[in-house]
Design a protein around this motif. Sequence first.
Motif, mmCIF file in Angstrom:
data_model
loop_
_atom_site.group_PDB
_atom_site.id
_atom_site.type_symbol
_atom_site.label_atom_id
_atom_site.label_comp_id
_atom_site.label_asym_id
_atom_site.label_seq_id
_atom_site.Cartn_x
_atom_site.Cartn_y
_atom_site.Cartn_z
ATOM 1 N N GLU A 107 -10.163 -0.345 1.369
ATOM 2 C CA GLU A 107 -9.841 -1.738 3.088
ATOM 3 C C GLU A 107 -8.426 -1.903 3.000
ATOM 4 O O GLU A 107 -7.838 -2.433 1.855
ATOM 5 C CB GLU A 107 -10.769 -2.893 2.952
ATOM 6 N N VAL A 108 -7.766 -0.770 3.630
ATOM 7 C CA VAL A 108 -6.324 -1.184 3.797
ATOM 8 C C VAL A 108 -6.175 -2.299 4.758
ATOM 9 O O VAL A 108 -7.006 -2.194 6.187
ATOM 10 C CB VAL A 108 -5.575 0.009 5.009
ATOM 11 N N ALA A 157 0.362 2.366 7.505
ATOM 12 C CA ALA A 157 -1.009 1.930 6.701
ATOM 13 C C ALA A 157 -2.097 3.028 7.166
ATOM 14 O O ALA A 157 -2.820 3.372 6.975
ATOM 15 C CB ALA A 157 -1.386 0.248 7.444
ATOM 16 N N LYS A 158 -1.977 3.917 8.466
ATOM 17 C CA LYS A 158 -2.179 5.381 8.996
ATOM 18 C C LYS A 158 -2.732 6.309 7.919
ATOM 19 O O LYS A 158 -3.343 6.930 7.711
ATOM 20 C CB LYS A 158 -0.979 5.375 10.572
ATOM 21 N N GLY A 203 -1.238 4.787 -0.357
ATOM 22 C CA GLY A 203 -2.392 4.916 -0.775
ATOM 23 C C GLY A 203 -2.829 5.279 -2.011
ATOM 24 O O GLY A 203 -3.857 5.534 -2.840
ATOM 25 N N THR A 221 1.143 -1.060 0.249
ATOM 26 C CA THR A 221 -0.054 -0.488 -0.115
ATOM 27 C C THR A 221 0.901 1.247 -0.052
ATOM 28 O O THR A 221 0.484 2.728 -0.618
ATOM 29 C CB THR A 221 -0.485 -0.053 1.169
ATOM 30 N N THR A 251 -12.823 6.080 1.381
ATOM 31 C CA THR A 251 -12.945 4.630 2.386
ATOM 32 C C THR A 251 -13.718 4.317 2.641
ATOM 33 O O THR A 251 -13.415 2.863 2.597
ATOM 34 C CB THR A 251 -13.421 5.621 3.938
ATOM 35 N N ARG A 284 -4.497 5.563 5.291
ATOM 36 C CA ARG A 284 -6.345 5.838 5.813
ATOM 37 C C ARG A 284 -6.360 6.794 6.080
ATOM 38 O O ARG A 284 -7.617 7.306 5.715
ATOM 39 C CB ARG A 284 -6.544 5.153 7.007
ATOM 40 N N GLN A 285 -5.621 7.887 6.378
ATOM 41 C CA GLN A 285 -5.819 9.261 6.276
ATOM 42 C C GLN A 285 -5.692 10.032 5.030
ATOM 43 O O GLN A 285 -6.536 11.047 4.533
ATOM 44 C CB GLN A 285 -4.498 10.266 7.207
ATOM 45 N N ILE A 336 -6.464 8.510 2.300
ATOM 46 C CA ILE A 336 -8.106 7.789 1.609
ATOM 47 C C ILE A 336 -9.241 8.158 1.446
ATOM 48 O O ILE A 336 -10.210 8.680 1.487
ATOM 49 C CB ILE A 336 -8.274 6.311 1.843
ATOM 50 N N GLN A 337 -9.316 8.470 2.891
ATOM 51 C CA GLN A 337 -10.339 8.936 3.828
ATOM 52 C C GLN A 337 -10.178 10.910 3.263
ATOM 53 O O GLN A 337 -11.441 11.603 2.788
ATOM 54 C CB GLN A 337 -9.860 9.418 5.301
#
Length: 221
Positions: free
Chosen positions: A113-114, A96-97, A70, A67, A109, A100-101, A103-104
Motif C-alpha cells: 500500500e502506497v 507514488a504514481k 517501489g 518509496t 497490489t 503504484r504502476q 507494483i501492479q
Amino acid sequence: MKNDIVWSEVDAYFIEKLITFDSTLEDVLQANKEAGIPEIDVSPPQGKLLNLLAKLKGAKTVLEIGTLGGYSSIWFARALPENGKVYTLEVEPAHAKVARQNIQNAGYTDQIEVIVGKALDSLPALIEKGLTFDLIFIDADKQNNPEYLKWAMKLASPGALIIADNVVRNGEVTDENSEDERVLGVRRFMDLLEKEPLIEATAIQTVGQKGYDGFIIGIVK
C-alpha cells in the motif's frame, strides 16, 4: 584503478553470482529512469539483503519510509507470507504514481500500500489504525531521521528490526561542523540512538554501485 570503479565491478560480480536476473525488477528501474525519478534506489545486493533480513525476521508487516518508484518495496513484499503487508510512504505524488504502476506490474497490489503525503503526517495515522510493524525501513529525507526514529519506536512490534539507510554520507557523518542538513539529520539520529535504551543497534559501512555509504540496523527490545 579508482575505488568507485572497483566497487562497481565487485558489485557486478556478486550480482552475477548471487542474484538471478529478474526482468520484473529491471523493468522497475527502467520505468523509474524514464519517469525521471532520482536513481537513488538501493542496489540489487542491498535489495536482496533487505529481502533476506525480512525473511530472517519472519516479518509479516513492513513499514517503509520513502518509496521512490517501489523498487525496495517489491523486494520486501517478496519476503513476506501471503497475508503479509508493506506500507510505504511517499511525499511526491508523481513518484507514488510510478510506484503504484510498478507494483501492479510486479503483481503486488494487494501486498503493498502506497500512502502519499509527508511521512510525518502519515505516521500518526498508522498509529490511529492500531498498526504495528515487524520491520521498519527509514530511507527518506535525512533531515527528519530523528523524528522518523521516534515514530518508528512507537510503531515497532517487540523485537522489530529498524533499518536506516544512507547514514555514512561518504564519511561526512563524522564532520561535527557540517552545514549539510542531511548530515546533521543523521548525526541527530545517531545521538538519539546512543541514548535510546529500548533499541540495540550497530552500523555497517558499505561500498558498491552507490558509492561509499552505510546503514544502521537495530532490534527493538
